[in-house]
Scaffold this active site. Structure first.
Site, PDB file in Angstrom:
ATOM      1  N   HIS A 106      -0.694  -1.053  -3.959  1.00  0.00           N
ATOM      2  CA  HIS A 106       0.685  -1.533  -3.848  1.00  0.00           C
ATOM      3  C   HIS A 106       0.947  -2.472  -5.011  1.00  0.00           C
ATOM      4  O   HIS A 106       0.100  -3.309  -5.349  1.00  0.00           O
ATOM      5  CB  HIS A 106       0.916  -2.264  -2.524  1.00  0.00           C
ATOM      6  CG  HIS A 106       0.722  -1.366  -1.349  1.00  0.00           C
ATOM      7  ND1 HIS A 106       1.671  -0.463  -0.963  1.00  0.00           N
ATOM      8  CD2 HIS A 106      -0.335  -1.210  -0.521  1.00  0.00           C
ATOM      9  CE1 HIS A 106       1.207   0.213   0.072  1.00  0.00           C
ATOM     10  NE2 HIS A 106      -0.010  -0.216   0.357  1.00  0.00           N
TER      11      HIS A 106
ATOM     12  N   TYR B  14       8.905  -5.480  -8.082  1.00  0.00           N
ATOM     13  CA  TYR B  14       8.042  -4.388  -8.531  1.00  0.00           C
ATOM     14  C   TYR B  14       7.821  -4.346 -10.040  1.00  0.00           C
ATOM     15  O   TYR B  14       7.061  -3.508 -10.523  1.00  0.00           O
ATOM     16  CB  TYR B  14       8.622  -3.050  -8.055  1.00  0.00           C
ATOM     17  CG  TYR B  14       8.753  -2.981  -6.555  1.00  0.00           C
ATOM     18  CD1 TYR B  14       7.628  -2.936  -5.746  1.00  0.00           C
ATOM     19  CD2 TYR B  14      10.001  -2.990  -5.943  1.00  0.00           C
ATOM     20  CE1 TYR B  14       7.743  -2.895  -4.362  1.00  0.00           C
ATOM     21  CE2 TYR B  14      10.127  -2.939  -4.562  1.00  0.00           C
ATOM     22  CZ  TYR B  14       8.994  -2.894  -3.781  1.00  0.00           C
ATOM     23  OH  TYR B  14       9.107  -2.849  -2.422  1.00  0.00           O
TER      24      TYR B  14
END
Length: 149
Positions: A100, A23
């Protein structure tokens, strides 16, 4: 000024420290600051909200109607499980861009399914925090007179 809600789902409060190899190291505060600044440069007012609770996210989507003109949504893991979020999006009739940080289609098979995508204007994934800015650009274009359908 056109108002957009940027809505972050579960575990996104841990951005910058949770699995940075997946991430990235950008924190949620940094994402929100970038969204607000980028929105202002596009003539958008941006409000940001994060919750780890499905019902709170549903409530935020419901409350967006009449206040915001669109939603940027990173539903996190609820993307793959929440019919409630899908139904909330359908009920408010606002354009939603699903975001995302990672490419969910290149990860585990269970992440390949999105309950959000069928009711969203579009999906942006795999571009890290930049995906939020791309989503704001997409909403700005969609909401402009030239982008009206």
């Amino acid at each position: 000024m056109t108002s957009i809600l940027v809505l972050h789902g579960p575990n996104l409060n841990l951005l910058g420290t949770r699995q940075p190899e997946v991430y990235g190291t950008t924190t949620l505060e940094m994402v929100n600051s970038a969204c607000i600044a980028h929105g202002q440069s596009r003539g958008l007012s941006v409000a940001c909200l994060q919750s780890n609770h499905e019902g709170a996210l549903v409530d935020a989507i419901h409350a967006a109607k009449g206040v915001h003109r669109g939603i940027v949504l990173n539903a996190g893991a609820y993307t793959h499980t929440s019919i409630a979020l899908r139904d909330a999006i359908s009920s408010v009739e606002l354009p939603v861009v699903e975001v995302h940080l990672s490419n969910i289609h290149a990860r585990e098979a269970f992440r390949h399914v999105s309950h959000i995508a069928p009711v969203a204007l579009g999906q942006i994934c795999g571009f890290g925090a930049q995906g939020y800015l791309l989503a704001l650009d997409a909403l700005a274009a969609h909401l402009s007179p030239e982008g009206a359908r």
